[in-house]
Motif scaffolding. Sequence first.
Motif, short mmCIF file in Angstrom:
data_model
loop_
_atom_site.label_atom_id
_atom_site.label_comp_id
_atom_site.label_asym_id
_atom_site.label_seq_id
_atom_site.Cartn_x
_atom_site.Cartn_y
_atom_site.Cartn_z
N ILE A 10 0.86 -1.18 0.00
CA ILE A 10 0.00 0.00 0.00
C ILE A 10 0.90 1.22 0.00
O ILE A 10 1.73 1.38 0.89
CB ILE A 10 -0.92 0.01 1.23
CG1 ILE A 10 -1.77 -1.26 1.25
CG2 ILE A 10 -1.79 1.26 1.25
CD1 ILE A 10 -2.48 -1.51 2.56
N ASP A 11 0.75 2.05 -1.01
CA ASP A 11 1.58 3.25 -1.16
C ASP A 11 3.07 2.90 -1.04
O ASP A 11 3.85 3.62 -0.42
CB ASP A 11 1.19 4.32 -0.13
CG ASP A 11 -0.18 4.91 -0.39
OD1 ASP A 11 -0.61 4.90 -1.56
OD2 ASP A 11 -0.82 5.38 0.57
N GLY A 12 3.45 1.76 -1.60
CA GLY A 12 4.85 1.34 -1.62
C GLY A 12 5.33 0.65 -0.36
O GLY A 12 6.47 0.18 -0.32
N ALA A 13 4.50 0.55 0.67
CA ALA A 13 4.92 -0.08 1.93
C ALA A 13 4.24 -1.45 2.08
O ALA A 13 3.05 -1.58 1.78
CB ALA A 13 4.55 0.80 3.12
N PRO A 14 4.99 -2.45 2.53
CA PRO A 14 4.40 -3.79 2.71
C PRO A 14 3.68 -3.91 4.06
O PRO A 14 4.14 -3.39 5.07
CB PRO A 14 5.62 -4.70 2.68
CG PRO A 14 6.73 -3.86 3.22
CD PRO A 14 6.43 -2.45 2.77
N TYR A 15 2.55 -4.59 4.03
CA TYR A 15 1.78 -4.87 5.24
C TYR A 15 1.42 -6.35 5.28
O TYR A 15 0.90 -6.88 4.29
CB TYR A 15 0.49 -4.04 5.28
CG TYR A 15 0.72 -2.57 5.45
CD1 TYR A 15 0.78 -2.00 6.71
CD2 TYR A 15 0.90 -1.74 4.34
CE1 TYR A 15 1.02 -0.64 6.88
CE2 TYR A 15 1.12 -0.39 4.49
CZ TYR A 15 1.18 0.16 5.76
OH TYR A 15 1.40 1.50 5.91
N LEU A 54 -9.57 -5.90 4.62
CA LEU A 54 -8.15 -5.56 4.52
C LEU A 54 -7.68 -4.80 5.76
O LEU A 54 -6.65 -5.13 6.35
CB LEU A 54 -7.90 -4.74 3.25
CG LEU A 54 -6.46 -4.46 2.88
CD1 LEU A 54 -5.68 -5.75 2.70
CD2 LEU A 54 -6.42 -3.64 1.60
N GLU A 55 -8.45 -3.80 6.18
CA GLU A 55 -8.11 -3.04 7.39
C GLU A 55 -7.97 -3.98 8.59
O GLU A 55 -7.02 -3.88 9.37
CB GLU A 55 -9.18 -1.99 7.67
CG GLU A 55 -8.98 -1.26 8.99
CD GLU A 55 -10.17 -0.44 9.40
OE1 GLU A 55 -9.95 0.65 9.97
OE2 GLU A 55 -11.33 -0.86 9.18
N THR A 56 -8.90 -4.92 8.72
CA THR A 56 -8.93 -5.83 9.86
C THR A 56 -7.76 -6.81 9.83
O THR A 56 -7.12 -7.07 10.86
CB THR A 56 -10.27 -6.58 9.89
OG1 THR A 56 -11.33 -5.61 9.91
CG2 THR A 56 -10.37 -7.48 11.10
N LEU A 57 -7.44 -7.35 8.66
CA LEU A 57 -6.34 -8.31 8.57
C LEU A 57 -4.97 -7.64 8.70
O LEU A 57 -4.02 -8.25 9.19
CB LEU A 57 -6.43 -9.12 7.27
CG LEU A 57 -7.69 -9.97 7.10
CD1 LEU A 57 -7.57 -10.85 5.87
CD2 LEU A 57 -7.99 -10.80 8.34
N ILE A 58 -4.87 -6.39 8.27
CA ILE A 58 -3.63 -5.64 8.50
C ILE A 58 -3.44 -5.45 10.00
O ILE A 58 -2.34 -5.62 10.52
CB ILE A 58 -3.66 -4.28 7.76
CG1 ILE A 58 -3.51 -4.50 6.26
CG2 ILE A 58 -2.56 -3.35 8.27
CD1 ILE A 58 -3.74 -3.25 5.42
N ALA A 66 -6.33 2.80 8.47
CA ALA A 66 -7.78 3.05 8.47
C ALA A 66 -8.37 2.85 7.07
O ALA A 66 -7.68 3.05 6.06
CB ALA A 66 -8.06 4.46 8.95
N VAL A 67 -9.64 2.49 7.04
CA VAL A 67 -10.35 2.32 5.76
C VAL A 67 -10.25 3.59 4.92
O VAL A 67 -10.04 3.51 3.71
CB VAL A 67 -11.82 1.92 5.99
CG1 VAL A 67 -12.63 2.03 4.72
CG2 VAL A 67 -11.92 0.50 6.53
N ARG A 82 -6.37 -11.12 -3.59
CA ARG A 82 -5.58 -12.37 -3.57
C ARG A 82 -4.89 -12.55 -2.21
O ARG A 82 -4.86 -13.66 -1.66
CB ARG A 82 -4.55 -12.36 -4.68
CG ARG A 82 -5.13 -12.70 -6.05
CD ARG A 82 -4.04 -12.90 -7.11
NE ARG A 82 -3.44 -11.64 -7.52
CZ ARG A 82 -3.93 -10.82 -8.44
NH1 ARG A 82 -5.05 -11.14 -9.05
NH2 ARG A 82 -3.32 -9.71 -8.76
N ALA A 83 -4.35 -11.48 -1.65
CA ALA A 83 -3.69 -11.56 -0.34
C ALA A 83 -4.68 -11.92 0.75
O ALA A 83 -4.37 -12.71 1.65
CB ALA A 83 -2.97 -10.24 -0.03
N ILE A 84 -5.88 -11.35 0.68
CA ILE A 84 -6.93 -11.69 1.64
C ILE A 84 -7.26 -13.18 1.54
O ILE A 84 -7.36 -13.88 2.56
CB ILE A 84 -8.18 -10.82 1.42
CG1 ILE A 84 -7.89 -9.37 1.83
CG2 ILE A 84 -9.38 -11.38 2.18
CD1 ILE A 84 -8.95 -8.37 1.38
#
Length: 99
Positions: A10-15, A54-58, A66-67, A82-84
């Motif tokens: 997200i915005d170049g950063a991995p989560y 996505l917010e919850t799994l992060i 935040a959403v 796919r990640a979810i």
Amino acid sequence: MSGLDPVVTIDGAPYRLRVTLGALAALEEAFDADLATLSERLARPRAADLLIVLETLIAGGGARVAVETLRASDLDLADAARAIGAAFAALEDGGAGGA
């Protein structure tokens, strides 16, 4: 097993994404549904549903986004979906962490 957690960029950063008991409880609350009903609803999710998941799994992976931030971010929704899916598959394989 954190090395096996799926990652979304997200915005170049991995989560890391992780399904935890706390994440499942948060999803039940967010969707006002039990796990069976939640599973049915997420079989054909809306984009807004994916952002909530996505917010919850992060958060389950140890970070907070935040959403509202996700909505405004550079995020490939297909990659996020796919990640979810991979995070829930890890749960089925016994690879998810705790609460």
